[in-house]
Design an enzyme around this catalytic site. Sequence first.
Site, PDB file in Angstrom:
ATOM      1  N   HIS A  21     -69.771-107.031  49.644  1.00 48.05           N
ATOM      2  CA  HIS A  21     -70.362-105.717  49.931  1.00 48.05           C
ATOM      3  C   HIS A  21     -70.498-104.920  48.632  1.00 48.05           C
ATOM      4  O   HIS A  21     -70.134-105.415  47.559  1.00 48.05           O
ATOM      5  CB  HIS A  21     -69.568-104.988  51.015  1.00 48.05           C
ATOM      6  CG  HIS A  21     -68.129-104.725  50.691  1.00 48.05           C
ATOM      7  ND1 HIS A  21     -67.726-104.017  49.582  1.00 48.05           N
ATOM      8  CD2 HIS A  21     -66.988-105.086  51.332  1.00 48.05           C
ATOM      9  CE1 HIS A  21     -66.407-103.920  49.559  1.00 48.05           C
ATOM     10  NE2 HIS A  21     -65.927-104.587  50.606  1.00 48.05           N
ATOM     11  N   HIS A  24     -67.498-104.717  46.126  1.00 50.83           N
ATOM     12  CA  HIS A  24     -67.321-105.860  45.212  1.00 50.83           C
ATOM     13  C   HIS A  24     -68.379-105.807  44.110  1.00 50.83           C
ATOM     14  O   HIS A  24     -68.103-106.057  42.940  1.00 50.83           O
ATOM     15  CB  HIS A  24     -67.463-107.195  45.951  1.00 50.83           C
ATOM     16  CG  HIS A  24     -66.588-107.338  47.166  1.00 50.83           C
ATOM     17  ND1 HIS A  24     -67.097-107.560  48.424  1.00 50.83           N
ATOM     18  CD2 HIS A  24     -65.243-107.281  47.308  1.00 50.83           C
ATOM     19  CE1 HIS A  24     -66.097-107.644  49.291  1.00 50.83           C
ATOM     20  NE2 HIS A  24     -64.965-107.468  48.646  1.00 50.83           N
ATOM     21  N   CYS A 130     -48.246-108.296  55.623  1.00 54.40           N
ATOM     22  CA  CYS A 130     -49.619-108.018  56.084  1.00 54.40           C
ATOM     23  C   CYS A 130     -50.524-109.132  55.568  1.00 54.40           C
ATOM     24  O   CYS A 130     -50.637-109.324  54.351  1.00 54.40           O
ATOM     25  CB  CYS A 130     -50.119-106.672  55.568  1.00 54.40           C
ATOM     26  SG  CYS A 130     -51.891-106.455  55.898  1.00 54.40           S
ATOM     27  N   CYS A 133     -53.527-107.801  53.409  1.00 61.17           N
ATOM     28  CA  CYS A 133     -53.174-107.528  51.999  1.00 61.17           C
ATOM     29  C   CYS A 133     -52.596-108.758  51.327  1.00 61.17           C
ATOM     30  O   CYS A 133     -52.450-108.783  50.107  1.00 61.17           O
ATOM     31  CB  CYS A 133     -52.119-106.434  51.882  1.00 61.17           C
ATOM     32  SG  CYS A 133     -52.569-104.828  52.505  1.00 61.17           S
ATOM     33  N   CYS A 155     -49.884-101.965  59.169  1.00 59.34           N
ATOM     34  CA  CYS A 155     -50.160-101.770  57.738  1.00 59.34           C
ATOM     35  C   CYS A 155     -50.961-100.486  57.555  1.00 59.34           C
ATOM     36  O   CYS A 155     -51.963-100.270  58.247  1.00 59.34           O
ATOM     37  CB  CYS A 155     -50.954-102.963  57.207  1.00 59.34           C
ATOM     38  SG  CYS A 155     -51.635-102.688  55.566  1.00 59.34           S
ATOM     39  N   HIS A 158     -54.652-101.624  56.455  1.00 53.49           N
ATOM     40  CA  HIS A 158     -55.500-102.354  57.399  1.00 53.49           C
ATOM     41  C   HIS A 158     -55.391-101.869  58.839  1.00 53.49           C
ATOM     42  O   HIS A 158     -56.155-102.319  59.696  1.00 53.49           O
ATOM     43  CB  HIS A 158     -55.189-103.855  57.332  1.00 53.49           C
ATOM     44  CG  HIS A 158     -55.687-104.498  56.072  1.00 53.49           C
ATOM     45  ND1 HIS A 158     -54.957-104.508  54.907  1.00 53.49           N
ATOM     46  CD2 HIS A 158     -56.860-105.114  55.791  1.00 53.49           C
ATOM     47  CE1 HIS A 158     -55.652-105.118  53.969  1.00 53.49           C
ATOM     48  NE2 HIS A 158     -56.809-105.497  54.471  1.00 53.49           N
ATOM     49  N   LYS A 305     -63.340 -95.316  52.810  1.00 51.81           N
ATOM     50  CA  LYS A 305     -63.413 -96.456  51.899  1.00 51.81           C
ATOM     51  C   LYS A 305     -64.253 -97.531  52.558  1.00 51.81           C
ATOM     52  O   LYS A 305     -64.019 -97.899  53.698  1.00 51.81           O
ATOM     53  CB  LYS A 305     -62.020 -97.011  51.615  1.00 51.81           C
ATOM     54  CG  LYS A 305     -62.089 -98.212  50.681  1.00 51.81           C
ATOM     55  CD  LYS A 305     -60.770 -98.916  50.498  1.00 51.81           C
ATOM     56  CE  LYS A 305     -60.973-100.111  49.582  1.00 51.81           C
ATOM     57  NZ  LYS A 305     -60.158-101.258  49.888  1.00 51.81           N
ATOM     58  N   LYS A 308     -65.374-104.220  54.974  1.00 47.03           N
ATOM     59  CA  LYS A 308     -65.969-105.007  56.047  1.00 47.03           C
ATOM     60  C   LYS A 308     -65.272-104.702  57.372  1.00 47.03           C
ATOM     61  O   LYS A 308     -65.915-104.515  58.391  1.00 47.03           O
ATOM     62  CB  LYS A 308     -65.816-106.487  55.707  1.00 47.03           C
ATOM     63  CG  LYS A 308     -66.579-107.386  56.606  1.00 47.03           C
ATOM     64  CD  LYS A 308     -66.186-108.823  56.365  1.00 47.03           C
ATOM     65  CE  LYS A 308     -64.838-109.122  56.981  1.00 47.03           C
ATOM     66  NZ  LYS A 308     -64.605-110.559  57.211  1.00 47.03           N
TER      67      LYS A 308
HETATM   68  N1  MSP Z   1     -58.241-111.426  45.930  1.00 43.80           N
HETATM   69  C1  MSP Z   1     -57.725-110.146  45.624  1.00 43.80           C
HETATM   70  C2  MSP Z   1     -57.761-109.877  44.132  1.00 43.80           C
HETATM   71  C3  MSP Z   1     -57.027-110.843  43.296  1.00 43.80           C
HETATM   72  S1  MSP Z   1     -57.206-110.502  41.593  1.00 43.80           S
HETATM   73  C4  MSP Z   1     -56.080-111.476  40.816  1.00 43.80           C
HETATM   74  C5  MSP Z   1     -58.561-109.088  46.337  1.00 43.80           C
HETATM   75  N2  MSP Z   1     -59.803-109.452  46.676  1.00 43.80           N
HETATM   76  S2  MSP Z   1     -60.867-108.539  47.431  1.00 43.80           S
HETATM   77  O1  MSP Z   1     -61.945-109.415  47.788  1.00 43.80           O
HETATM   78  O2  MSP Z   1     -60.263-107.797  48.472  1.00 43.80           O
HETATM   79  O3  MSP Z   1     -61.454-107.602  46.349  1.00 43.80           O
HETATM   80  C6  MSP Z   1     -60.830-106.433  45.996  1.00 43.80           C
HETATM   81  C7  MSP Z   1     -61.652-105.729  44.927  1.00 43.80           C
HETATM   82  O4  MSP Z   1     -62.988-105.491  45.404  1.00 43.80           O
HETATM   83  C8  MSP Z   1     -61.122-104.351  44.642  1.00 43.80           C
HETATM   84  O5  MSP Z   1     -60.056-104.347  43.743  1.00 43.80           O
HETATM   85  C9  MSP Z   1     -62.336-103.703  44.058  1.00 43.80           C
HETATM   86  O6  MSP Z   1     -62.525-104.170  42.763  1.00 43.80           O
HETATM   87  C10 MSP Z   1     -63.432-104.240  44.957  1.00 43.80           C
HETATM   88  N3  MSP Z   1     -63.627-103.376  46.129  1.00 43.80           N
HETATM   89  C11 MSP Z   1     -63.473-103.704  47.430  1.00 43.80           C
HETATM   90  N4  MSP Z   1     -63.794-102.629  48.205  1.00 43.80           N
HETATM   91  C12 MSP Z   1     -64.152-101.608  47.415  1.00 43.80           C
HETATM   92  C13 MSP Z   1     -64.601-100.295  47.628  1.00 43.80           C
HETATM   93  N5  MSP Z   1     -64.797 -99.787  48.827  1.00 43.80           N
HETATM   94  N6  MSP Z   1     -64.872 -99.543  46.547  1.00 43.80           N
HETATM   95  C14 MSP Z   1     -64.733-100.025  45.277  1.00 43.80           C
HETATM   96  N7  MSP Z   1     -64.317-101.244  45.052  1.00 43.80           N
HETATM   97  C15 MSP Z   1     -63.999-102.065  46.079  1.00 43.80           C
HETATM   98  O7  MSP Z   1     -58.087-107.990  46.513  1.00 43.80           O
END
Ligand code: MSP
Length: 524
Positions: A21, A24, A130, A133, A155, A158, A305, A308
């Site tokens: 999304h 990311h 969780c 997380c 959590c 979540h 925030k 998904k």
């Molecule tokens: N797999 C772990 C990270 C491991 S790093 C050694 C993880 N993955 S995740 O797919 O959940 O991605 C998290 C990252 O996606 C966040 O840290 C951020 O960089 C980005 N984001 C996810 N949702 C977001 C928002 N709503 N806004 C901004 N960034 C976001 O956590």
Amino acid sequence: MSTGRSFYITTPIYYPSDVPHIGHGYTTVAVDALARWHRQAGDDTWMLTGTDEHGQKMLRAASANGVTPQAWVDKLVSEAWFPLLRTLDVANDDFIRTTQERHEAGVKSFVQTLYDRGHIYAGEYEALYCVGCEEFKPDSEILDGTGAFEGLKVCAIHSRPLELLQEKNYFFKLSEFQEPLLRLYAENPDFVRPESARNEVISFVRSGLKDLSISRSAFDWGITVPWDESHVIYVWVDALLNYATAVGYGTDPETFERRWPAYHVVGKDILRFHAVIWPAMLMAAGLDVPRGVFGHGWLLVGGEKMSKSKATGISPSEIIDVFGSDAYRFYFLSAIAFGQDGSFSWEDLAARYQAELANGFGNLASRTIAMIERYFEGIVPPPAEYAEADLAVQKVVADAAVHADAAIERFRIDEAITSIWTIVDALNGYITENEPWALAKDDSRRARLGTVLYTAAEGLRALAVLLSPVTPIAAEKLWVALGAAESLGRLQDQPVREAGGWGVLTPGTSTNGLEPLFPRIDNA
Ligand code: MSP
């Protein structure tokens, strides 16, 4: 040209089970813009991104879909996560998957090192976990459930019930790193940025650190603990190590020596893993800690925030199909102060597209090129004597380049773009005031007309160089239209730290036609 300076920068590795999304995409384009800037400055740059493929979350998603976890992640990575990088126009140097052999080998050797150095012990564990997380939750993030979850612990992130896990686990002696970490933050004030993130991390560490459970035995989708095959390594320990294994830790010492340490850019949701656990793990192994960790804010949609699970998810291609990848990159990187939360709305995106990209930058480029074609047969004219207004433009360009580079050093991409935009505004004002169309009517003012159009074209040359890390496609089109590709070489080879110099574009260069850089979008 090389500065010899190593600049290794990473995104988090994403869980492939989530559909990509705009959150990311935000992290990824920010890191890409920083990497492109440094690459263009001649730094020895390496940009890494990838996917985090082990753990219970992935295992459950795969079983729910009736396939093996490996087949499940292979499909998601190839169908969703690789294409995302093309959609966003990202020039990453590498993509790591935690199921790759190079990673698994490095993780095992790292964990064995910690064990051999006495930082790991076996213990009993019972705590609330969780799966969303992939973390045992601290008390501060455990809430009493309501409604359907009445009577359960949920959590805070979540809003889903936590699971009570009871296992024999291996523990990393994280508690022993409280003082070394506090010393690190004190001695290197830029280790965690921005300031708000740094303060949060420091107060978390000051409140005391518990040892960290680093293995699981209830399932087997992970990397086995080298000295005890009945356990797999905790997914976060596995995941954090990607930053080291991708540049050769455990497999290619020479590359590791060249690249390490890294800068990490992460959302603030995962700051603690990166600014507390990760440097402690590295210290325990006797390796350098990262150069720095930058925690950016959240993208909010409708005040929440974006995620998904909350059904507010917007995929990057929804935006890019309409506005293009340059607009996506420009919008998120300029409209949100990097480090703070920012709200996304289609209205705001459409308004900025029209005002800043189409009317501000795009029009400036097309009318300058069009006037050079009309009044000078498409040949960049030589400047005659510079007047005060011309010198003022030169100063704006020089200052913008210096300020933008300084902002990038601080990871403030938004401030860099603001500085660069002073050139767009100055040139638009300059053209309005100097009225080249009026000069063109008077033969005696031909030399002045040449100076004005050279000034505009040379300002655009600087803009193309400075904007290339942010809006690479538009910058390249402009570069070609200015005829600079023939006379000066490839855009990505233009030293960005020297972009503010004057007189780079050679008079006599032939321009090429320019389609609108940011075409009008109906119904946007
Ligand atoms: N797999 C772990 C990270 C491991 S790093 C050694 C993880 N993955 S995740 O797919 O959940 O991605 C998290 C990252 O996606 C966040 O840290 C951020 O960089 C980005 N984001 C996810 N949702 C977001 C928002 N709503 N806004 C901004 N960034 C976001 O956590």
